[in-house]
Design an enzyme around this catalytic site. Structure first.
Site, PDB file in Angstrom:
ATOM      1  N   ARG A   1      -3.475 -10.124   4.889  1.00  0.00           N
ATOM      2  CA  ARG A   1      -3.909 -10.203   3.483  1.00  0.00           C
ATOM      3  C   ARG A   1      -2.756  -9.673   2.639  1.00  0.00           C
ATOM      4  O   ARG A   1      -2.411  -8.491   2.728  1.00  0.00           O
ATOM      5  CB  ARG A   1      -5.171  -9.351   3.301  1.00  0.00           C
ATOM      6  CG  ARG A   1      -5.732  -9.337   1.895  1.00  0.00           C
ATOM      7  CD  ARG A   1      -6.946  -8.417   1.827  1.00  0.00           C
ATOM      8  NE  ARG A   1      -7.552  -8.424   0.506  1.00  0.00           N
ATOM      9  CZ  ARG A   1      -7.127  -7.702  -0.526  1.00  0.00           C
ATOM     10  NH1 ARG A   1      -6.093  -6.900  -0.381  1.00  0.00           N
ATOM     11  NH2 ARG A   1      -7.747  -7.769  -1.687  1.00  0.00           N
TER      12      ARG A   1
ATOM     13  N   LYS B   1       0.816  -1.221   0.000  1.00  0.00           N
ATOM     14  CA  LYS B   1       0.000   0.000   0.000  1.00  0.00           C
ATOM     15  C   LYS B   1       0.851   1.273   0.000  1.00  0.00           C
ATOM     16  O   LYS B   1       2.052   1.244   0.226  1.00  0.00           O
ATOM     17  CB  LYS B   1      -1.000  -0.043   1.161  1.00  0.00           C
ATOM     18  CG  LYS B   1      -2.131  -1.036   0.814  1.00  0.00           C
ATOM     19  CD  LYS B   1      -3.297  -1.019   1.756  1.00  0.00           C
ATOM     20  CE  LYS B   1      -4.381  -1.958   1.213  1.00  0.00           C
ATOM     21  NZ  LYS B   1      -5.440  -2.232   2.190  1.00  0.00           N
TER      22      LYS B   1
HETATM   23  N1  HH2 Z   1      -7.419  -3.899   0.698  1.00  0.00           N
HETATM   24  C1  HH2 Z   1      -7.735  -3.931  -0.601  1.00  0.00           C
HETATM   25  C2  HH2 Z   1      -8.829  -4.660  -1.063  1.00  0.00           C
HETATM   26  N2  HH2 Z   1      -9.576  -5.383  -0.215  1.00  0.00           N
HETATM   27  N3  HH2 Z   1     -10.021  -6.132   1.970  1.00  0.00           N
HETATM   28  C3  HH2 Z   1      -9.730  -6.133   3.278  1.00  0.00           C
HETATM   29  N4  HH2 Z   1     -10.460  -6.846   4.133  1.00  0.00           N
HETATM   30  N5  HH2 Z   1      -8.692  -5.393   3.777  1.00  0.00           N
HETATM   31  C4  HH2 Z   1      -7.888  -4.644   2.978  1.00  0.00           C
HETATM   32  O1  HH2 Z   1      -6.967  -3.968   3.490  1.00  0.00           O
HETATM   33  C5  HH2 Z   1      -8.174  -4.625   1.572  1.00  0.00           C
HETATM   34  C6  HH2 Z   1      -9.269  -5.399   1.106  1.00  0.00           C
HETATM   35  C7  HH2 Z   1      -6.896  -3.162  -1.571  1.00  0.00           C
HETATM   36  O2  HH2 Z   1      -5.862  -3.929  -2.085  1.00  0.00           O
HETATM   37  P1  HH2 Z   1      -5.895  -4.712  -3.484  1.00  0.00           P
HETATM   38  O3  HH2 Z   1      -6.950  -5.754  -3.488  1.00  0.00           O
HETATM   39  O4  HH2 Z   1      -4.538  -5.231  -3.781  1.00  0.00           O
HETATM   40  O5  HH2 Z   1      -6.178  -3.588  -4.556  1.00  0.00           O
HETATM   41  P2  HH2 Z   1      -7.485  -3.139  -5.337  1.00  0.00           P
HETATM   42  O6  HH2 Z   1      -8.516  -2.748  -4.340  1.00  0.00           O
HETATM   43  O7  HH2 Z   1      -7.005  -1.989  -6.175  1.00  0.00           O
HETATM   44  O8  HH2 Z   1      -7.964  -4.294  -6.166  1.00  0.00           O
END
Ligand code: HH2
Length: 294
Positions: free
Chosen positions: A266, A232
């Site tokens: 995660r 992040k």
């Molecule tokens: N962060 C993201 C997405 N989903 N869910 C939970 N529970 N906690 C988190 O911190 C979280 C999440 C963002 O990361 P990522 O899936 O890699 O990116 P994007 O939302 O751009 O797909």
């Protein structure tokens, strides 16, 4: 000094997630599979169903305890995705990976997709809106999947404009407890509930750091805490590296989160996180749990 391992463990020693009962006696690794064109770190890489399936397999081989698949990016500035598009990204991949032997979590805010995913074998619903959409509590309660309730201030399009809190830790703790109680009132057993402060979702770097430092205040509430820090933007600020180069920083943060009580991390980089957690646990316990001498 960090609290000894036994005292950091959640009083809910196991998480019920569909047909799985996940022991929380060691930290669990949730591997991320984003089936999106626009996710901040891996957008477009796994949009193809086969590529996403292969990636999920690789993450299980590397040590993922849970897979988290999502069809809508929530990165700052992301545009919403219609139900039909999200469904057509998520369900075919879910079908391919539901038999891999680890629980599959579906990252969605949409009640319709929650129901469809659970019918198709998903064992967890990961909702960045904390089950606040109309019908989400009922959809999550209808099956036996675990739920991850996350905190977000604002909405992805605008959440990083000027996040503001009085006491960030207190406010997020109150929000998560309110949502966890609402989930229980809707019929979701506490053993199915995970809470998550939502790093980067309407938080400045200082807010994120304060939350990592005080994660034990969330863990003390009794629900397992999930920490999603992987790659992040706070690491961009701290170490001055682009998204693709944030693995070491993310692994360090995963360790710090677990040391402060996170039960689930995660992550995108499953293998590296697994190794680091094994070293941490070997040092803490004074013994080796797994692995072969090479
Ligand atoms: N962060 C993201 C997405 N989903 N869910 C939970 N529970 N906690 C988190 O911190 C979280 C999440 C963002 O990361 P990522 O899936 O890699 O990116 P994007 O939302 O751009 O797909």
């Amino acid at each position: 000094m960090t609290a000894p391992l036994a005292s950091r463990l959640s009083p809910h020693r196991a998480l019920r997630a569909g047909r799985f009962i996940l022991s929380l006696s060691r930290p669990l690794i949730m591997g991320v599979v984003n089936i999106t064109p626009d996710s901040f770190s891996d957008g477009g890489k796994f949009l193809d169903r086969r590529a996403a399936t292969e990636h999920a397999r690789r993450l299980v081989e590397e040590g993922a305890d849970i897979l988290d698949i999502g069809g809508e990016s929530s990165r700052p500035g992301a545009q919403p995705v219609a139900l039909e598009a999200e469904r057509s990204r998520v369900l075919p991949v879910l079908e391919n990976i539901v038999g891999l032997g680890v629980p599959v979590s579906v990252d969605t805010c949409k009640p319709e997709l929650m129901r469809e995913a659970v019918s198709a074998g998903a064992s967890m619903i990961n909702d960045i809106l904390g089950l606040r959409a109309a019908g989400a509590l009922q959809a999550a309660a209808a099956g036996d999947a675990a739920v991850c309730i996350m905190h977000m201030q604002g909405e992805p399009r605008t959440m990083q404009v000027l996040p503001t809190y009085g006491d960030v830790v207190l406010e997020i703790r109150e929000f998560l407890l309110e949502r966890a109680h609402a989930a229980q009132a809707a019929g979701i057993a506490p053993q199915r509930i995970v809470i998550d402060p939502g790093f980067g979702f309407g938080k400045s770097t200082e807010h994120n750091l304060m939350l990592i430092r005080n994660l034990d205040a969330l863990a003390a509430q009794g629900y397992p805490v999930l920490a999603g820090l992987s790659r992040k933007s706070l690491f961009g600020k701290i170490v001055g590296r682009a998204v693709a180069e944030r693995m070491p920083a993310s692994v360090a943060a995963a360790i710090l989160a677990v040391q402060r009580g996170a039960a689930i991390v995660r992550v995108h980089d499953v293998g590296a996180t697994r190794d680091a957690l094994l070293v941490m646990r070997a040092v803490e316990s004074g013994s080796v749990e797994t692995g072969e001498e090479l």
